[in-house]
Design an enzyme around this catalytic site. Structure first.
Site, PDB file in Angstrom:
ATOM      1  N   LYS A 101       0.835  -1.215   0.000  1.00 39.68           N
ATOM      2  CA  LYS A 101       0.000   0.000   0.000  1.00 39.68           C
ATOM      3  C   LYS A 101       0.866   1.261   0.000  1.00 39.68           C
ATOM      4  CE  LYS A 101      -1.534   1.426   4.245  1.00 39.68           C
ATOM      5  NZ  LYS A 101      -1.246   2.803   4.645  1.00 39.68           N
ATOM      6  N   ASN A 102       1.873   1.283   0.876  1.00 34.02           N
ATOM      7  CA  ASN A 102       2.630   2.520   1.048  1.00 34.02           C
ATOM      8  C   ASN A 102       3.581   2.814  -0.106  1.00 34.02           C
ATOM      9  OD1 ASN A 102       1.239   3.026   3.356  1.00 34.02           O
ATOM     10  ND2 ASN A 102       2.879   2.452   4.776  1.00 34.02           N
ATOM     11  N   CYS A 107      -3.286  13.217  13.424  1.00 31.15           N
ATOM     12  CA  CYS A 107      -4.074  11.997  13.279  1.00 31.15           C
ATOM     13  C   CYS A 107      -3.932  11.175  14.548  1.00 31.15           C
ATOM     14  CB  CYS A 107      -3.705  11.222  12.020  1.00 31.15           C
ATOM     15  SG  CYS A 107      -2.262  10.215  12.194  1.00 31.15           S
ATOM     16  N   ARG A 122       1.954  14.548  13.505  1.00 31.97           N
ATOM     17  CA  ARG A 122       2.365  14.352  12.115  1.00 31.97           C
ATOM     18  C   ARG A 122       2.427  15.629  11.275  1.00 31.97           C
ATOM     19  NH1 ARG A 122      -0.189   8.801   9.888  1.00 31.97           N
ATOM     20  NH2 ARG A 122       1.675   8.821   8.598  1.00 31.97           N
ATOM     21  N   ASP A 155       6.255  19.899   8.088  1.00 30.23           N
ATOM     22  CA  ASP A 155       7.254  20.965   7.976  1.00 30.23           C
ATOM     23  C   ASP A 155       8.437  20.577   7.073  1.00 30.23           C
ATOM     24  OD1 ASP A 155       7.563  19.188  10.313  1.00 30.23           O
ATOM     25  OD2 ASP A 155       9.476  20.200  10.577  1.00 30.23           O
ATOM     26  N   VAL A 189       9.869   9.315   5.973  1.00 31.21           N
ATOM     27  CA  VAL A 189       9.560   8.498   4.789  1.00 31.21           C
ATOM     28  C   VAL A 189       8.828   9.364   3.765  1.00 31.21           C
ATOM     29  CG1 VAL A 189       8.265   6.501   3.944  1.00 31.21           C
ATOM     30  CG2 VAL A 189       9.431   6.382   6.159  1.00 31.21           C
ATOM     31  N   ASP A 191       5.250   0.193  12.156  1.00 31.32           N
ATOM     32  CA  ASP A 191       3.996  -0.362  11.621  1.00 31.32           C
ATOM     33  C   ASP A 191       3.766  -1.814  12.045  1.00 31.32           C
ATOM     34  OD1 ASP A 191       3.403   2.014  10.432  1.00 31.32           O
ATOM     35  OD2 ASP A 191       4.093   1.448   8.435  1.00 31.32           O
ATOM     36  N   VAL A 226       8.994   6.405  16.810  1.00 31.32           N
ATOM     37  CA  VAL A 226       8.659   7.098  15.559  1.00 31.32           C
ATOM     38  C   VAL A 226       7.447   8.021  15.730  1.00 31.32           C
ATOM     39  CG1 VAL A 226       8.083   6.804  13.117  1.00 31.32           C
ATOM     40  CG2 VAL A 226       9.669   5.214  14.219  1.00 31.32           C
ATOM     41  N   ARG A 233      -8.458  -0.204   5.351  1.00 32.14           N
ATOM     42  CA  ARG A 233      -7.570   0.757   4.690  1.00 32.14           C
ATOM     43  C   ARG A 233      -6.255   0.098   4.291  1.00 32.14           C
ATOM     44  NH1 ARG A 233      -6.368   5.878   8.048  1.00 32.14           N
ATOM     45  NH2 ARG A 233      -5.111   6.118   6.177  1.00 32.14           N
TER      46      ARG A 233
HETATM   47  N1  EPU Z   1       7.437  14.259  10.804  1.00 30.58           N
HETATM   48  C1  EPU Z   1       7.542  15.592  11.113  1.00 30.58           C
HETATM   49  N2  EPU Z   1       7.566  16.505  10.075  1.00 30.58           N
HETATM   50  C2  EPU Z   1       7.479  16.112   8.777  1.00 30.58           C
HETATM   51  C3  EPU Z   1       7.367  14.740   8.474  1.00 30.58           C
HETATM   52  C4  EPU Z   1       7.350  13.828   9.518  1.00 30.58           C
HETATM   53  O1  EPU Z   1       7.639  15.987  12.276  1.00 30.58           O
HETATM   54  O2  EPU Z   1       7.482  16.992   7.884  1.00 30.58           O
HETATM   55  C5  EPU Z   1       7.468  13.267  11.916  1.00 30.58           C
HETATM   56  C6  EPU Z   1       6.180  12.447  12.009  1.00 30.58           C
HETATM   57  O3  EPU Z   1       5.200  13.138  12.760  1.00 30.58           O
HETATM   58  C7  EPU Z   1       6.667  11.170  12.663  1.00 30.58           C
HETATM   59  C8  EPU Z   1       8.077  11.015  12.097  1.00 30.58           C
HETATM   60  O4  EPU Z   1       8.451  12.302  11.617  1.00 30.58           O
HETATM   61  O5  EPU Z   1       6.733  11.355  14.048  1.00 30.58           O
HETATM   62  C9  EPU Z   1       8.204  10.018  10.964  1.00 30.58           C
HETATM   63  O6  EPU Z   1       7.216  10.301   9.990  1.00 30.58           O
HETATM   64  P1  EPU Z   1       7.355   9.866   8.462  1.00 30.58           P
HETATM   65  O7  EPU Z   1       7.328  11.092   7.635  1.00 30.58           O
HETATM   66  O8  EPU Z   1       8.512   8.946   8.327  1.00 30.58           O
HETATM   67  O9  EPU Z   1       6.023   9.048   8.270  1.00 30.58           O
HETATM   68  P2  EPU Z   1       4.944   9.166   7.101  1.00 30.58           P
HETATM   69  O10 EPU Z   1       5.628   9.353   5.802  1.00 30.58           O
HETATM   70  O11 EPU Z   1       3.910  10.153   7.482  1.00 30.58           O
HETATM   71  C10 EPU Z   1       4.940   6.648   6.498  1.00 30.58           C
HETATM   72  C11 EPU Z   1       3.912   5.560   6.413  1.00 30.58           C
HETATM   73  C12 EPU Z   1       3.456   5.180   7.815  1.00 30.58           C
HETATM   74  C13 EPU Z   1       4.675   4.707   8.607  1.00 30.58           C
HETATM   75  C14 EPU Z   1       5.740   5.812   8.623  1.00 30.58           C
HETATM   76  C15 EPU Z   1       7.012   5.409   9.316  1.00 30.58           C
HETATM   77  C16 EPU Z   1       2.782   5.968   4.327  1.00 30.58           C
HETATM   78  C17 EPU Z   1       1.532   6.351   3.637  1.00 30.58           C
HETATM   79  N3  EPU Z   1       2.768   6.028   5.643  1.00 30.58           N
HETATM   80  O12 EPU Z   1       4.303   7.747   7.143  1.00 30.58           O
HETATM   81  O13 EPU Z   1       2.559   4.094   7.655  1.00 30.58           O
HETATM   82  O14 EPU Z   1       4.295   4.413   9.910  1.00 30.58           O
HETATM   83  O15 EPU Z   1       6.062   6.183   7.264  1.00 30.58           O
HETATM   84  O16 EPU Z   1       7.551   4.272   8.741  1.00 30.58           O
HETATM   85  O17 EPU Z   1       3.763   5.593   3.710  1.00 30.58           O
HETATM   86  C18 EPU Z   1       0.739   2.734   8.208  1.00 30.58           C
HETATM   87  O18 EPU Z   1       0.892   2.178   7.099  1.00 30.58           O
HETATM   88  O19 EPU Z   1       0.002   2.271   9.116  1.00 30.58           O
HETATM   89  C19 EPU Z   1       1.468   3.982   8.471  1.00 30.58           C
HETATM   90  C20 EPU Z   1       1.117   4.837   9.435  1.00 30.58           C
END
Ligand code: EPU
Length: 425
Positions: A22-23, A117, A122, A125, A165, A307, A329, A401
């Site tokens: 999915k991701n 969320c 999340r 920035d 990510v 995850d 995380v 989802r």
């Molecule tokens: N963060 C910030 N600022 C940003 C971006 C992230 O503070 O601009 C923080 C987030 O709040 C979090 C940490 O950095 O505390 C890591 O967030 P990341 O950006 O890595 O996560 P994401 O891209 O929002 C994806 C997956 C998540 C998975 C995380 C970590 C998708 C659609 N989602 O989220 O998947 O947990 O990476 O591996 O790819 C799930 O599938 O259940 C899920 C939540």
């Protein structure tokens, strides 16, 4: 709302095929907006989040053709609008990732801010700072990001403050159509990022280094047609492996990349599982024994994934001994703990709710439960499988989802699980 009814106490055994990730697929749908020609994405899982992403593309005027095998053809050049509305972004945060591709290709985009969320605040920035470093002009008002780059984006150097990510993926795809070279430093290294880079390169991009700390992108003038098969879903595969381990069972997962699950397989071995790995399959056998509790700290890839934290906690709840699970995380990813406690689990939260210490009990007791995030919900399914009696899990739209045909797959392994029609209140 639909619910799942589980009659606990069965030992899972059998074979499954992992679905597509999915991701990975979600980001490819956003990246398809960079192309001038149709792209085809295969091995796409049939999930609610995917449908939401398709709805978003269609709302932009993009033509999306889906065949019966979920091969999805996206014709971005039919685009008519550049706005991703709140209604779609709030239900699925990954839709925020259309911002960069729209901006890079069409010079403009208006995308709702996703907001917080259930698992944490999340913020975005890192995404926005990166887009600005590529020359985007960004205004925020009424909950929307309005971005423009009338003269196109220009390559630059972006150093992420921490591993993200979504941030890595968003900037990597946006930079493909920026003029000149972009260097991204302190990048996340998840397999989905490598998959996305391979997809972008097939469309004509010049991305190197994905899967490492530093990614280089040399901008190209245009991107074109390609076909790509999404990698297997490591989180889905890991979930079923943990479920089988928790029940003392045995399972073979096919169509999986074992290299993507090393940290998880290490923990399952520690829990007492015998694991056999082949090029694209994983077999786990607990030989009927109760798992041993494990301790772990979640962290970005290649460490143990957040995850799969809730799922292994469900296993720990019925394991021999005590384990400590620390979540680094997301700041609020222990919501399943309270529901598991209602099923008789012994879990204590410590260190400002960032660590959960479990003391295993021989069995949980079935109860009505619910959770408000995808992985927490599926962890309650595992808890239900190892509980005595019946568990009813409410709000299972979260599971839908991210888990394709969850009850069919579990039934195939011998679980007594069925979907209940919505209750009339
Ligand atoms: N963060 C910030 N600022 C940003 C971006 C992230 O503070 O601009 C923080 C987030 O709040 C979090 C940490 O950095 O505390 C890591 O967030 P990341 O950006 O890595 O996560 P994401 O891209 O929002 C994806 C997956 C998540 C998975 C995380 C970590 C998708 C659609 N989602 O989220 O998947 O947990 O990476 O591996 O790819 C799930 O599938 O259940 C899920 C939540």
């Amino acid at each position: 709302m639909e619910r799942l009814l589980i009659d606990g106490g069965t030992v899972l055994s059998g074979e499954l095929r992992a679905s597509g990730a999915k991701n990975s697929a979600l980001k490819m749908f956003a990246a398809a907006l960079l192309a001038d020609e149709p792209v085809t994405i295969s091995n796409v899982p049939h999930l609610k989040d995917i449908t939401t992403m398709i709805e978003l593309l269609v709302s932009l005027g993009v033509e999306v053709v889906i065949d019966e095998k979920m091969n999805i053809e996206i014709h971005a050049n039919t685009i008519k609008r550049f706005k991703a509305p709140y209604e779609l972004v709030k239900t699925m945060r990954a839709s925020f990732n259309v911002l960069g591709p729209l901006l890079a290709h069409y010079g403009q985009a208006e995308v709702s801010l996703p907001g917080g969320c259930a698992i944490g605040s999340r913020p975005v920035d890192q995404h926005l700072r990166g887009l600005e470093a590529l020359g985007a002009k960004i205004d925020m008002s009424d909950g929307y990001v309005r971005a423009s780059a009338p003269k196109g984006l220009k390559g630059g150097k972006i150093v992420f403050d921490f591993k993200t990510v979504g941030g890595t993926e968003h900037l990597m795809m946006t930079a493909c159509l920026a003029e000149g070279q972009t260097t991204l430093e302190n990048c996340a290294r998840e397999p989905e990022i490598v998959d996305l880079a391979n997809f972008l390169n097939k469309m004509g991009a010049k991305v190197s280094g994905a899967g490492k700390d530093i990614i280089n992108i040399v901008g190209v003038k245009s991107m074109g047609s390609c076909s790509h098969t999404v990698i297997p879903d490591r989180v889905e595969a890991g979930t079923y492996l943990i479920a089988a381990a928790a029940t003392g069972g045995s399972i073979k997962i096919k169509n999986v990349n074992p290299g993507h699950l090393e940290a998880v397989l290490d923990k399952l071995r520690e829990a007492g599982a015998s694991i056999t790995v082949k090029a694209d399959s994983i077999e786990l056998d607990m030989r009927g024994s109760r798992p041993k509790a494990v301790s772990l700290i979640t962290a970005p890839y290649p460490d143990y994934p957040t995850d799969l934290q809730a799922q292994i906690m469900a296993m720990n709840c019925v394991a021999e001994g005590s384990g400590r699970i620390t979540e680094t995380v997301f700041e609020n990813r222990f919501m399943h703990v309270h529901e598991m406690s209602r099923m008789g689990a012994k879990v204590k939260l410590e260190a400002n709710n960032t660590s959960a210490i479990t003391t295993g009990v021989p069995s949980l007791r079935g109860a009505p439960v619910m959770a408000n995030d995808l992985r927490a919900s599926v962890s309650l399914v595992i808890a239900g499988l190892v509980a005595e009696g019946q568990t009813v899990i409410d709000r299972i739209y979260h599971i839908d989802r991210g888990y394709e045909q969850v009850e069919e797959k579990l039934q195939k392994l011998g679980a007594r699980i069925k979907r209940l029609a919505p209750q009339i209140r």
